[in-house]
Enzyme design. Sequence first.
Site, mmCIF file in Angstrom:
data_model
loop_
_atom_site.group_PDB
_atom_site.id
_atom_site.type_symbol
_atom_site.label_atom_id
_atom_site.label_comp_id
_atom_site.label_asym_id
_atom_site.label_seq_id
_atom_site.Cartn_x
_atom_site.Cartn_y
_atom_site.Cartn_z
ATOM 1 N N GLY A 91 12.741 19.958 23.700
ATOM 2 C CA GLY A 91 13.645 21.635 23.783
ATOM 3 C C GLY A 91 14.867 21.861 23.967
ATOM 4 N N GLY A 93 16.224 22.558 27.458
ATOM 5 C CA GLY A 93 16.639 22.819 28.313
ATOM 6 C C GLY A 93 17.424 23.590 29.063
ATOM 7 N N ARG A 94 18.856 22.740 28.848
ATOM 8 C CA ARG A 94 19.948 23.583 29.610
ATOM 9 C C ARG A 94 21.084 23.873 28.608
ATOM 10 N NH1 ARG A 94 23.032 18.727 32.247
ATOM 11 N NH2 ARG A 94 23.005 16.548 30.929
ATOM 12 N N ASP A 126 16.924 22.307 36.446
ATOM 13 C CA ASP A 126 17.642 23.604 37.293
ATOM 14 C C ASP A 126 18.218 24.442 35.499
ATOM 15 O OD1 ASP A 126 19.879 21.751 37.192
ATOM 16 O OD2 ASP A 126 19.545 22.005 39.079
ATOM 17 N N GLY A 127 18.799 23.103 34.399
ATOM 18 C CA GLY A 127 19.485 24.169 33.421
ATOM 19 C C GLY A 127 20.331 23.878 33.549
ATOM 20 N N ARG A 187 17.973 18.518 14.465
ATOM 21 C CA ARG A 187 17.686 16.596 14.904
ATOM 22 C C ARG A 187 16.786 16.772 14.668
ATOM 23 N NH1 ARG A 187 19.269 17.780 21.140
ATOM 24 N NH2 ARG A 187 20.386 19.388 21.351
ATOM 25 N N ASP A 253 15.919 13.253 19.549
ATOM 26 C CA ASP A 253 16.312 14.111 19.914
ATOM 27 C C ASP A 253 17.727 14.521 20.601
ATOM 28 O OD1 ASP A 253 15.497 13.053 21.685
ATOM 29 O OD2 ASP A 253 16.703 14.015 22.987
ATOM 30 N N ASP A 263 26.357 15.446 22.547
ATOM 31 C CA ASP A 263 25.568 15.333 23.974
ATOM 32 C C ASP A 263 25.624 14.029 24.249
ATOM 33 O OD1 ASP A 263 23.643 16.165 25.687
ATOM 34 O OD2 ASP A 263 21.883 16.170 24.946
#
Length: 453
Positions: A91, A93-94, A126-127, A187, A253, A263
């Site tokens: 999912g 996360g950042r 920590d995102g 995705r 993903d 990404d």
Amino acid sequence: MPTRPQVYRPEATLLDLGDGFFDPVAPADFPETRLRFRNDRAAAQIGVDTLTDDEWTRHFGRFEPLPGTLPQPFALRYHGHQFRNYNPDLGDGRGFTFAQMRDDQGRLMDLGTKGSGQTPWSRAGDGRLTLKGGVREILATEMLEALNVPTSRTLSLIETGEHLHRGDEPSPTRSAVLVRLNHSHVRIGSFQRLAYERDEAGLRKLVGYTLRNLYDEDGDDPVRLLDLVVGRTARLAARYMAAGFVHGVLNSDNINVTGESFDYGPWRFAPTWDPAFTAAYFDHQGLYAFGRQPEAIHWDVMQLAVALRQIAESEPLVAALDQFGPRYQPEVTQAILWRLGVRPRDPDTDRDLVQATERALRTSRVGIDRFFFDAFGRELPDTYAEPWTEVRAALASYEPRKDRSHPYWSGEPCSMLIDEVEAIWAPIAENDDWTLLNAKVAAIRNMGDALAE
């Protein structure tokens, strides 16, 4: 007649999926927001290029909602195979999706983030995003766009004033938040999550959403969707190869259903045509090596077929999946001819030229960018002897698709190898000097203009 500026056309189609597909989140409250990069060329395509720098920072650093679109940010839910191991704890996360709009071609576009703070899917992270990671993503997306690879575009990079600790680079290091412009963040892993949860209604809803909003087709036929994704991802794999690009982490993903690369973590451009060249230091088995990328992407699309099996019969899904190879071959031929700067002739002749080019590149160890620069739209210079004889003879019979009158061709090839990435980062890290980055972006766009139709 001058073209009319793109009118801002907000959308909020993500809401049609319902709250089972995402989680509402809040962006991090950063200590500062210093605008470092704004991509007005991309912004003009979605009608936000007229924002002042202050407005830009409020929307893309503080995430004040853009008018008429999503009311708040949403972290998307998905699963995925990571290096062939299934992970149900993924999912956003950042990052999150915080706006949608139509571009100047009428396509639905997402604005998504990287480094915008923690979400329910952050796990122990920590995102955040390092500033260096943001700079690297600018360079990757600009280079890929210029080389005709379907890619997200880096719309914005804003430094955020935090000091981050990372195990794979000198720490503490500077932080940033990045905004990317994408033709969807749906995705393969989005479908895998629903299949894992045996949510057939959710699968059908996501198939319909994807066909309607991302492919402009009616209905909710999962076989039709797989067929379309096979075509788009085969094209992506082919253009990676022609660009000499290695994504590094082709997990399911990280493959979206529009076949648009995004990404960028441990990416590299291969110096030479080395099928074993890898980008990620942790890819010990070479799973995502340069020459294995078509196989890796095909494997990921196979996971989409497996997920869709819950709502479709196996036989037509397998038939659609089996078209990946037959679609990849003409796509890679077309992609390499495009980079050679010649017009296609006939399938057999074109394929022979491409195969001869690949053999000579692999054997000679000539730099990929050097070769395509020298060969563009003409016969190879006399300096290309063995093993280039077959390529020289074949190229002589082709018609150039574009001449070499653009000023780019009077200089040297534009490359983006790892040493230059480090050289661009060094003055930013040491003296807050962004001159080399800005100059490189301009040089890449100059190359893109020279290559474009």
